[in-house]
Design a protein around this motif. Structure first.
Motif, PDB file in Angstrom:
ATOM      1  N   UNK A 119       0.841  -1.200   0.000  1.00 45.56           N
ATOM      2  CA  UNK A 119       0.000   0.000   0.000  1.00 45.56           C
ATOM      3  C   UNK A 119       0.869   1.241   0.000  1.00 45.56           C
ATOM      4  N   UNK A 120       0.473   2.204  -0.810  1.00 42.63           N
ATOM      5  CA  UNK A 120       1.187   3.476  -0.860  1.00 42.63           C
ATOM      6  C   UNK A 120       0.190   4.611  -0.627  1.00 42.63           C
ATOM      7  N   UNK A 121       0.643   5.614   0.065  1.00 35.43           N
ATOM      8  CA  UNK A 121      -0.175   6.802   0.323  1.00 35.43           C
ATOM      9  C   UNK A 121       0.547   8.021  -0.229  1.00 35.43           C
ATOM     10  N   UNK A 168      -4.702   6.858  -2.089  1.00 39.29           N
ATOM     11  CA  UNK A 168      -4.226   5.528  -1.704  1.00 39.29           C
ATOM     12  C   UNK A 168      -4.059   4.673  -2.947  1.00 39.29           C
ATOM     13  N   UNK A 169      -2.964   3.925  -2.990  1.00 38.52           N
ATOM     14  CA  UNK A 169      -2.699   3.031  -4.115  1.00 38.52           C
ATOM     15  C   UNK A 169      -2.368   1.641  -3.591  1.00 38.52           C
ATOM     16  N   UNK A 170      -2.731   0.626  -4.351  1.00 39.44           N
ATOM     17  CA  UNK A 170      -2.436  -0.765  -4.013  1.00 39.44           C
ATOM     18  C   UNK A 170      -1.484  -1.346  -5.051  1.00 39.44           C
ATOM     19  N   UNK A 171      -0.548  -2.161  -4.577  1.00 42.68           N
ATOM     20  CA  UNK A 171       0.385  -2.834  -5.476  1.00 42.68           C
ATOM     21  C   UNK A 171      -0.321  -4.027  -6.101  1.00 42.68           C
ATOM     22  N   UNK A 172      -0.255  -4.118  -7.438  1.00 42.87           N
ATOM     23  CA  UNK A 172      -0.970  -5.178  -8.142  1.00 42.87           C
ATOM     24  C   UNK A 172      -0.043  -6.163  -8.829  1.00 42.87           C
ATOM     25  N   UNK A 173       1.271  -5.978  -8.708  1.00 39.76           N
ATOM     26  CA  UNK A 173       2.219  -6.882  -9.355  1.00 39.76           C
ATOM     27  C   UNK A 173       3.490  -6.129  -9.693  1.00 39.76           C
ATOM     28  N   UNK A 174       4.228  -6.667 -10.671  1.00 39.61           N
ATOM     29  CA  UNK A 174       5.475  -6.021 -11.089  1.00 39.61           C
ATOM     30  C   UNK A 174       5.595  -6.054 -12.594  1.00 39.61           C
ATOM     31  N   UNK A 175       6.412  -5.161 -13.114  1.00 38.98           N
ATOM     32  CA  UNK A 175       6.808  -5.179 -14.519  1.00 38.98           C
ATOM     33  C   UNK A 175       8.206  -5.767 -14.599  1.00 38.98           C
TER      34      UNK A 175
END
Length: 390
Positions: A148-150, A167-174
């Protein structure tokens, strides 16, 4: 004097031969044979002659080294650029850039904000008419905690700085290296309006027409900005245009708007007509207690038979139409009217005419609305509950 080069000698004889230190051999003298090279364990291998490196090979080595350095530098720069482009605040910046440009559909998509048909303010057309929109922003801080990022930011609205948090949620990686962040839908503010008018009144907000609910209010989700609110009361009532301010994305920052309405000349005339029609309806009754009316008569003799019962209006009440209350525009009676009830009777004592009155006619109540036919009046006094009958 001996000329044997192999014999030990003092002085120059102790200097090694050129052949011994240069890795080459001296040519044998004419008529002599070259001594065979030593064999066996004691024989030292002849030093391998060195080859001079070609210029092309030297350039190749230098170019290869430079390429390795460049690759290392490029890798470092690429990682830095990749990390920067995948920072969580980039999602927020993309959302706010679209919002600042008035691209509402793109902004809603960026933030995953779902909207329905009744979200009439969440369109490019509506937002184009809003004032005090987001004209700039500044990312203040970013905090990452696991997945989670704010992101904290300051929005610029009419020169004022309005704090906002995303607020942002991590959904994976590139490429298995750089995190992918998804912006979560922020809580939108709203345009909250209460109109002092009947339910179903038409209201235009930023040019979008909607109607009030049964309480006379309406709530519309809205992006940051100021929205003009105008009431459409037709020819019956009017109101000054109001402004609903929505600051940032916190619903608590929205400013509710209460709009006071005023009857037009046509509205007041229709209100007076509605009161008169109500009085006339009561007078037309043949009952001693007209239903829903403010006057009544009593004292009938149950032994008599009554015929030709009727009310006669001796004087109309004078009324005044005031402002809107919970149930409508208030109608007060400034001077009572009067009515008389008469009926013919026949009974044990003979026959004759019975009379009741004059009785006060109170026309206090409410104008609850308008139709194409005119105003609707409802009495606040039923069957003379505050009047004296006779």
């Amino acid at each position: 004097m001996s000329t044997d080069d192999t014999a030990p000698q003092d002085g120059w004889g102790s200097v090694p031969r050129v052949a011994d230190i240069s890795g080459t051999r001296e040519a044998p003298a004419p008529g002599t044979r070259e001594a065979p090279a030593p064999t066996g364990a004691a024989a030292a291998p002849a030093p391998r002659p060195r080859k001079r490196m070609r210029r092309g090979a030297i350039i190749g080595i230098i170019a290869g080294g430079a390429a390795v350095v460049l690759l290392a530098v490029a890798g470092g720069v690429g990682y830095s650029v990749g990390s920067n482009s995948h920072a969580p605040e980039r999602q927020v910046e993309a959302f706010l850039d679209h919002l600042r440009s008035g691209k509402v559909d793109a902004a809603l998509t960026d933030a995953g904000i779902e909207h329905a048909k009744d979200d009439v303010l969440l369109t490019d057309a509506a937002y184009a008419k809003a004032k005090s929109r987001v004209t700039g922003y500044r990312i203040a801080a970013t905090k990452t905690d696991g997945d989670t990022a704010t992101v904290g930011a300051y929005l610029t609205q009419s020169g004022r700085q309005v704090a906002a948090t995303f607020t942002l949620d991590k959904t994976g990686t590139d490429w298995g290296v750089f995190p992918k962040w998804e912006l979560q839908a922020p809580d939108l503010g709203s345009v909250d309006v209460v109109v002092q008018a009947p339910a179903g009144t038409t209201v235009a907000v930023a040019g979008q027409k909607v109607t009030t609910d049964k309480t006379g209010g309406l709530t519309l989700r809205a992006l940051p900005g100021s929205y003009d609110v105008a009431v459409d009361g037709g020819k019956w009532f009017t109101a000054d245009t109001a402004t609903a301010d929505v600051r940032g994305f916190a619903a608590a920052e929205s400013t509710p708007v209460s709009i006071t309405t005023t009857l037009t000349d046509d509205g007041r005339a229709a209100a007076t007509d509605a009161v008169n029609a109500w009085v006339d309806g009561c007078i037309a009754s043949t009952s001693t207690t007209p239903d829903g009316c403010s006057f009544y008569a009593y004292g009938e003799n149950p032994a008599n038979t009554y015929t030709d019962q009727k009310w006669t209006l001796d004087a109309r009440p004078t009324v005044q139409v005031d402002g809107w209350l919970a149930d409508g525009w208030m109608v007060t009676t400034s001077s009572y009217g009067s009515a008389t009830f008469t009926a013919n009777f026949t009974g044990p004592a003979g026959s004759g005419t019975a009379t009741a009155g004059p009785i006060n006619v109170n026309a206090s109540g409410y104008i609850t609305g308008f139709t194409d036919a005119g105003a609707t009046f409802e009495s606040s006094i039923g069957n003379g509950s505050s009047d004296t009958g006779s």
